[in-house]
Design a protein around this motif. Sequence first.
Motif, PDB file in Angstrom:
ATOM      1  N   GLY A  58      13.650 -11.900   4.669  1.00 46.06           N
ATOM      2  CA  GLY A  58      14.813 -12.269   3.872  1.00 46.06           C
ATOM      3  C   GLY A  58      14.491 -13.419   2.947  1.00 46.06           C
ATOM      4  O   GLY A  58      13.469 -14.088   3.095  1.00 46.06           O
ATOM      5  N   ILE A  59      15.391 -13.633   2.018  1.00 46.25           N
ATOM      6  CA  ILE A  59      15.108 -14.573   0.948  1.00 46.25           C
ATOM      7  C   ILE A  59      15.322 -16.019   1.401  1.00 46.25           C
ATOM      8  O   ILE A  59      14.789 -16.957   0.808  1.00 46.25           O
ATOM      9  CB  ILE A  59      15.987 -14.217  -0.275  1.00 46.25           C
ATOM     10  N   GLY A  60      16.066 -16.225   2.498  1.00 47.01           N
ATOM     11  CA  GLY A  60      16.381 -17.569   2.979  1.00 47.01           C
ATOM     12  C   GLY A  60      15.142 -18.398   3.244  1.00 47.01           C
ATOM     13  O   GLY A  60      15.031 -19.545   2.792  1.00 47.01           O
ATOM     14  N   ALA A  61      14.175 -17.797   3.952  1.00 47.04           N
ATOM     15  CA  ALA A  61      12.956 -18.520   4.310  1.00 47.04           C
ATOM     16  C   ALA A  61      12.176 -18.917   3.069  1.00 47.04           C
ATOM     17  O   ALA A  61      11.626 -20.024   2.988  1.00 47.04           O
ATOM     18  CB  ALA A  61      12.098 -17.663   5.234  1.00 47.04           C
ATOM     19  N   ILE A  62      12.134 -18.024   2.090  1.00 42.03           N
ATOM     20  CA  ILE A  62      11.397 -18.316   0.855  1.00 42.03           C
ATOM     21  C   ILE A  62      12.049 -19.494   0.145  1.00 42.03           C
ATOM     22  O   ILE A  62      11.374 -20.433  -0.290  1.00 42.03           O
ATOM     23  CB  ILE A  62      11.402 -17.102  -0.103  1.00 42.03           C
ATOM     24  N   ALA A  63      13.357 -19.440   0.034  1.00 37.69           N
ATOM     25  CA  ALA A  63      14.085 -20.493  -0.662  1.00 37.69           C
ATOM     26  C   ALA A  63      13.887 -21.836   0.042  1.00 37.69           C
ATOM     27  O   ALA A  63      13.597 -22.849  -0.608  1.00 37.69           O
ATOM     28  CB  ALA A  63      15.564 -20.135  -0.747  1.00 37.69           C
ATOM     29  N   ASP A  64      14.011 -21.842   1.373  1.00 34.43           N
ATOM     30  CA  ASP A  64      13.854 -23.089   2.126  1.00 34.43           C
ATOM     31  C   ASP A  64      12.451 -23.659   1.977  1.00 34.43           C
ATOM     32  O   ASP A  64      12.273 -24.872   1.801  1.00 34.43           O
ATOM     33  CB  ASP A  64      14.146 -22.853   3.619  1.00 34.43           C
ATOM     34  N   ALA A  65      11.463 -22.768   2.051  1.00 34.18           N
ATOM     35  CA  ALA A  65      10.080 -23.220   1.945  1.00 34.18           C
ATOM     36  C   ALA A  65       9.825 -23.811   0.563  1.00 34.18           C
ATOM     37  O   ALA A  65       9.238 -24.896   0.426  1.00 34.18           O
ATOM     38  CB  ALA A  65       9.122 -22.056   2.231  1.00 34.18           C
ATOM     39  N   ALA A  66      10.287 -23.115  -0.461  1.00 36.61           N
ATOM     40  CA  ALA A  66      10.074 -23.583  -1.831  1.00 36.61           C
ATOM     41  C   ALA A  66      10.743 -24.942  -2.039  1.00 36.61           C
ATOM     42  O   ALA A  66      10.146 -25.852  -2.623  1.00 36.61           O
ATOM     43  CB  ALA A  66      10.614 -22.550  -2.823  1.00 36.61           C
ATOM     44  N   ALA A  67      11.955 -25.070  -1.518  1.00 37.56           N
ATOM     45  CA  ALA A  67      12.681 -26.331  -1.675  1.00 37.56           C
ATOM     46  C   ALA A  67      11.950 -27.474  -0.981  1.00 37.56           C
ATOM     47  O   ALA A  67      11.795 -28.567  -1.541  1.00 37.56           O
ATOM     48  CB  ALA A  67      14.100 -26.186  -1.127  1.00 37.56           C
ATOM     49  N   ALA A  68      11.470 -27.224   0.241  1.00 37.51           N
ATOM     50  CA  ALA A  68      10.775 -28.258   1.008  1.00 37.51           C
ATOM     51  C   ALA A  68       9.529 -28.728   0.275  1.00 37.51           C
ATOM     52  O   ALA A  68       9.237 -29.931   0.213  1.00 37.51           O
ATOM     53  CB  ALA A  68      10.423 -27.734   2.395  1.00 37.51           C
ATOM     54  N   LEU A  69       8.797 -27.802  -0.319  1.00 38.30           N
ATOM     55  CA  LEU A  69       7.561 -28.160  -1.015  1.00 38.30           C
ATOM     56  C   LEU A  69       7.874 -28.913  -2.312  1.00 38.30           C
ATOM     57  O   LEU A  69       7.193 -29.882  -2.675  1.00 38.30           O
ATOM     58  CB  LEU A  69       6.729 -26.908  -1.304  1.00 38.30           C
ATOM     59  N   ARG A  70       8.899 -28.475  -2.996  1.00 29.90           N
ATOM     60  CA  ARG A  70       9.232 -29.084  -4.269  1.00 29.90           C
ATOM     61  C   ARG A  70       9.729 -30.521  -4.079  1.00 29.90           C
ATOM     62  O   ARG A  70       9.349 -31.425  -4.824  1.00 29.90           O
ATOM     63  CB  ARG A  70      10.283 -28.254  -4.982  1.00 29.90           C
ATOM     64  N   GLU A  71      10.517 -30.708  -3.063  1.00 26.63           N
ATOM     65  CA  GLU A  71      11.053 -32.037  -2.767  1.00 26.63           C
ATOM     66  C   GLU A  71       9.927 -33.047  -2.600  1.00 26.63           C
ATOM     67  O   GLU A  71      10.034 -34.186  -3.021  1.00 26.63           O
ATOM     68  CB  GLU A  71      11.839 -31.942  -1.465  1.00 26.63           C
ATOM     69  N   ARG A  72       8.834 -32.608  -1.956  1.00 22.31           N
ATOM     70  CA  ARG A  72       7.710 -33.513  -1.721  1.00 22.31           C
ATOM     71  C   ARG A  72       6.699 -33.481  -2.849  1.00 22.31           C
ATOM     72  O   ARG A  72       5.656 -34.105  -2.762  1.00 22.31           O
ATOM     73  CB  ARG A  72       7.003 -33.130  -0.415  1.00 22.31           C
ATOM     74  N   GLY A  73       6.970 -32.690  -3.870  1.00 12.79           N
ATOM     75  CA  GLY A  73       6.054 -32.606  -5.005  1.00 12.79           C
ATOM     76  C   GLY A  73       4.711 -31.963  -4.672  1.00 12.79           C
ATOM     77  O   GLY A  73       3.708 -32.297  -5.282  1.00 12.79           O
ATOM     78  N   VAL A  74       4.690 -31.049  -3.686  1.00  8.68           N
ATOM     79  CA  VAL A  74       3.427 -30.370  -3.350  1.00  8.68           C
ATOM     80  C   VAL A  74       3.128 -29.339  -4.428  1.00  8.68           C
ATOM     81  O   VAL A  74       3.966 -28.517  -4.766  1.00  8.68           O
ATOM     82  CB  VAL A  74       3.529 -29.669  -1.983  1.00  8.68           C
ATOM     83  N   GLU A  75       1.896 -29.381  -4.960  1.00 10.19           N
ATOM     84  CA  GLU A  75       1.535 -28.423  -6.000  1.00 10.19           C
ATOM     85  C   GLU A  75       0.923 -27.172  -5.402  1.00 10.19           C
ATOM     86  O   GLU A  75      -0.027 -27.249  -4.618  1.00 10.19           O
ATOM     87  CB  GLU A  75       0.517 -29.061  -6.940  1.00 10.19           C
ATOM     88  N   VAL A  76       1.482 -26.043  -5.760  1.00 11.52           N
ATOM     89  CA  VAL A  76       0.928 -24.782  -5.239  1.00 11.52           C
ATOM     90  C   VAL A  76       0.437 -23.930  -6.402  1.00 11.52           C
ATOM     91  O   VAL A  76       0.978 -24.005  -7.506  1.00 11.52           O
ATOM     92  CB  VAL A  76       1.962 -23.990  -4.413  1.00 11.52           C
ATOM     93  N   THR A  77      -0.611 -23.140  -6.138  1.00 13.41           N
ATOM     94  CA  THR A  77      -1.108 -22.246  -7.184  1.00 13.41           C
ATOM     95  C   THR A  77      -0.632 -20.818  -6.939  1.00 13.41           C
ATOM     96  O   THR A  77      -0.650 -19.993  -7.827  1.00 13.41           O
ATOM     97  CB  THR A  77      -2.650 -22.247  -7.236  1.00 13.41           C
ATOM     98  N   ASP A  78      -0.233 -20.551  -5.705  1.00 10.41           N
ATOM     99  CA  ASP A  78       0.259 -19.203  -5.412  1.00 10.41           C
ATOM    100  C   ASP A  78       1.211 -19.289  -4.227  1.00 10.41           C
ATOM    101  O   ASP A  78       1.016 -20.110  -3.316  1.00 10.41           O
ATOM    102  CB  ASP A  78      -0.917 -18.266  -5.083  1.00 10.41           C
ATOM    103  N   PHE A  79       2.206 -18.446  -4.248  1.00 12.19           N
ATOM    104  CA  PHE A  79       3.267 -18.515  -3.263  1.00 12.19           C
ATOM    105  C   PHE A  79       3.739 -17.085  -3.069  1.00 12.19           C
ATOM    106  O   PHE A  79       4.348 -16.508  -3.963  1.00 12.19           O
ATOM    107  CB  PHE A  79       4.385 -19.396  -3.847  1.00 12.19           C
TER     108      PHE A  79
END
Length: 323
Positions: free
Chosen positions: A270-291
Amino acid sequence: MAIEAEGIRKRYGDTEVLKGVDLSVPAGTVLGLLGPNGAGKTTSVRILATLVPPDGGRATVAGYDVAEEPMKVRRRIGLAGQYAAVDERLTGRENLTLIGRLYRLGRAGAARRAAELLERFELTHAADRETKTYSGGMRRRLDLAASLLAEPTVLFLDEPTTGLDLTSRMTLWTMVREQVDAGVTVLLTTQYLEEADHLADRIAVIDKGQVIADGTPDELKRKVGGERLEISLAEGADAAEVTRLLEGVSVGPPATGGDGRTVTVPVASGIGAIADAAAALRERGVEVTDFAMRRPSMDDVFLSLTGHVGGGAETTGQQEVKA
Ligand SMILES: Nc1ncnc2c1ncn2[C@@H]1O[C@H](COP(=O)(O)OP(=O)(O)O)[C@@H](O)[C@H]1O
Ligand SMILES: [Mg+2]
């Protein structure tokens, strides 16, 4: 039970190919026999289809013992082998009428049945062409049609879509489904978890001649841990920190690979986990090249069930995920 096997053993020379295989398939359902190359799938099918005798154990198909009443079994089964068994120098129509004649449907009966099957398997346009001009998908469809000539109640399909592109596979899946809806019991072997998931009511996982797990596709996926979120990190990112950030969304142990630059976590679908994960990473400014979200592969199934990756050489495109 339309198919029931108990303790089937088979040995070729010094190699014990089947070490006591148990299978049962209720009438009108589909069993997916899932396993890597060399697991013993074809051998199991050949024994159930009376083509080779087992060294031990017993099996009944359509109510008859395969060793004691093979002719009665043969009259009730259809088999599409791992390699499409069509005569390349004959047309599609000729292939089917030939088999119809062998089943003693008579000239007119065989012609009628061939025309019907060609239509149902979307081959009418190519019916009078030599089958050497057919694509892989067309051959498989013709082979499936041939296995249905005598209207079997039990159908064996040995890797029906291996080597086909996705569109052809999906067409074949639909055609197999139609048979099941008409009441046919199907045992199909496959190396694709996705195929078993799509078609089978129950899945038996076979490895090195033994059934190592069996259940509904959902039960199996629960065991394997559902979908995975795979994150590739930009240089300098801290994988341990990312793993910690994702604790809230993961439903199983995370894995770090690719020189510490890839983090994989099992997550709820489901989309919930993706959204939560993306938010958590963005909040901390983690740079990702692929997701990316990815469904469990055959390798994941074997890794979680056996601790080793299956020997499948044809699971191309899934090799990179083991990191
Ligand atoms: N006729 C045979 N003679 C010797 N070994 C065989 C024969 N048929 C199969 N095997 C061996 O048995 C094992 C299982 O084969 P098979 O049932 O074809 O596996 P799968 O269909 O799962 O790939 C393999 O190691 C294969 O080499
Ligand atoms: Mg095989």
